[in-house]
Design a protein around this motif. Sequence first.
Motif, PDB file in Angstrom:
ATOM      1  N   ILE A   1      -4.372   2.646  -0.373  1.00 53.68           N
ATOM      2  CA  ILE A   1      -4.064   2.848   1.056  1.00 53.68           C
ATOM      3  C   ILE A   1      -4.120   1.515   1.799  1.00 53.68           C
ATOM      4  CG2 ILE A   1      -4.895   3.920   3.202  1.00 53.68           C
ATOM      5  CD1 ILE A   1      -5.907   6.267   1.335  1.00 53.68           C
ATOM      6  N   LYS A   2      -5.182   0.721   1.529  1.00 53.45           N
ATOM      7  CA  LYS A   2      -5.308  -0.581   2.212  1.00 53.45           C
ATOM      8  C   LYS A   2      -4.147  -1.494   1.822  1.00 53.45           C
ATOM      9  CE  LYS A   2     -10.263  -0.567   2.787  1.00 53.45           C
ATOM     10  NZ  LYS A   2     -11.390  -0.545   1.891  1.00 53.45           N
ATOM     11  N   PHE A   3      -3.827  -1.467   0.532  1.00 56.51           N
ATOM     12  CA  PHE A   3      -2.730  -2.325   0.040  1.00 56.51           C
ATOM     13  C   PHE A   3      -1.431  -1.933   0.753  1.00 56.51           C
ATOM     14  CE2 PHE A   3      -0.893  -5.223  -2.908  1.00 56.51           C
ATOM     15  CZ  PHE A   3       0.336  -4.707  -3.300  1.00 56.51           C
ATOM     16  N   ASN A   4      -1.231  -0.649   0.863  1.00 59.78           N
ATOM     17  CA  ASN A   4      -0.013  -0.136   1.519  1.00 59.78           C
ATOM     18  C   ASN A   4       0.058  -0.595   2.967  1.00 59.78           C
ATOM     19  OD1 ASN A   4       2.266   1.496   0.933  1.00 59.78           O
ATOM     20  ND2 ASN A   4       0.902   2.883  -0.137  1.00 59.78           N
ATOM     21  N   LEU A   5      -1.063  -0.443   3.676  1.00 58.19           N
ATOM     22  CA  LEU A   5      -1.080  -0.798   5.108  1.00 58.19           C
ATOM     23  C   LEU A   5      -0.821  -2.293   5.295  1.00 58.19           C
ATOM     24  CD1 LEU A   5      -4.081   1.407   6.375  1.00 58.19           C
ATOM     25  CD2 LEU A   5      -1.609   1.749   6.782  1.00 58.19           C
TER      26      LEU A   5
ATOM     27  N   CYS B   1       0.758  -4.269   3.215  1.00 59.27           N
ATOM     28  CA  CYS B   1       2.158  -4.569   2.859  1.00 59.27           C
ATOM     29  C   CYS B   1       3.105  -4.069   3.951  1.00 59.27           C
ATOM     30  CB  CYS B   1       2.509  -3.920   1.527  1.00 59.27           C
ATOM     31  SG  CYS B   1       1.621  -4.701   0.172  1.00 59.27           S
ATOM     32  N   LEU B   2       2.746  -2.959   4.592  1.00 58.34           N
ATOM     33  CA  LEU B   2       3.585  -2.428   5.685  1.00 58.34           C
ATOM     34  C   LEU B   2       3.588  -3.453   6.837  1.00 58.34           C
ATOM     35  CD1 LEU B   2       5.176   0.151   6.313  1.00 58.34           C
ATOM     36  CD2 LEU B   2       3.191   0.944   7.628  1.00 58.34           C
ATOM     37  N   ALA B   3       2.400  -3.931   7.151  1.00 60.66           N
ATOM     38  CA  ALA B   3       2.304  -4.961   8.209  1.00 60.66           C
ATOM     39  C   ALA B   3       3.088  -6.194   7.765  1.00 60.66           C
ATOM     40  CB  ALA B   3       0.834  -5.316   8.446  1.00 60.66           C
TER      41      ALA B   3
END
Length: 397
Positions: free
Chosen positions: A339-343, A345-347
């Motif tokens: 989840i942290k990685f996703n957030l 990468c989204l940023a």
Amino acid sequence: MNQSLLSTPSGTLKIPYFCTTREIACDCLPKLSLILPTYNEAGNIKDIIEILSQLLDQYIPERYEIIIVDDNSPDYTWKLALELTSNYPQLHVMRRVEEKGLSTAVIRGWQVAQGEILGVIDADLQHPPEVLEKLLEEMERGADLAVASRHVEGGGVSEWSILRRVLSRGAQILGLIILPEVISRLSDPMSGYFMVRRNAIACKTLSPVGYKILIEVAARGCISWIAEVGYVFRERQDGESKVTWKQYIEYIQHLLGLRLSISARFIKFSLVGLTGVVVDMGFLYLLSDKIGPELPLTRSKIIAAELAVINNFLWNDCWTFGDISRRQPEKRQRLKRLIKFNLICLAGLVLNVFFLNMFVRIFNYNKYIANLLAIILVTLWNFWFNLKLSWRVTEID
Ligand code: GDD
Ligand code: MN
């Protein structure tokens, strides 16, 4: 009384979360394990043990241990220290015969230590023992690392020659050039007088070179809070310094080794990012082109980007940051990392679009050059925040 020598650990230089090689002397573990690395300190050892015991009996009575790690000194420092153990129950002695060197002596001492706080102080009385109280206070306040520094308020060196001052400062500047993210956090990276929380370095494979154990701890440990306390480095009373040109060469070697191992992670992260570009491009083609379902461009891009993020996460979790994530194998922790990685990468994706537009619209760069620059900047962003948030924080869970 503990008149016997401690067993000498061998193999990897890894500090355990709990020391199981020694039975607990009383019903509670020591708070502080203070290591004294010694080589030919026969003239100082009695005084330093007496002073340290008096002070620590005041600061943390019965909650400390002093471990001498001697490299088979020709002046039998280890023997004198062993004789002292009958008067000082908190004193333990390790005599190393094969392995040599200041920094490995400290780590071997920490490997058999039982304290939640691991400390190191020189045995030649050049490090004022009374500074231990302030270091302990900082650790009590929650610091991960408390360093006695000659370069903060209340710090200094006694009659050091100009050459030694220049060499010490020069070594620091070199460290700032080669390893800025580590050396910039320390005002006195050469200090050999500090305390570190066991959990901050437990199960990390340390590979120090020469004298500078502090930069190894600061570079490889999970160190969020560094406290510094000023001290004046004193003149030696007895014996002489073992520092030679060899230690300075080893210091440069150590910096370059750390640079390589920290950068190796960044190189792996960038290679994984490349595979992500292939996955992203591939699925964009398969989903939006006529050979596939011909989905609208934005929907194809979002699905392709998310598949690329998952691809990158899996590679990073088992390869780039494998040494960290293997210690948090639980599904809950892994999901948290994803989840942290996703957030992040989204940023990063938003930043990517912003940089692309900035380079094209404001600086009139060619759009492919602009996109490459944007990708490089966002890779640095993704690496740094994932290193500090996704894989680091789960260690504290
Ligand atoms: N076991 C072991 N093996 N101990 C050693 C060795 C070794 O090879 N070499 C030195 N020591 C011990 C010495 O007996 C002393 O207790 C301590 O390590 C420091 O050695 P010195 O030779 O006195 O070093 P220094 O005074 O020139 O420099 C010290 O202070 C600086 C400032 O904190 C060292 O601690 C440096 O690392 C430090 O930068
Ligand atoms: Mn010294």
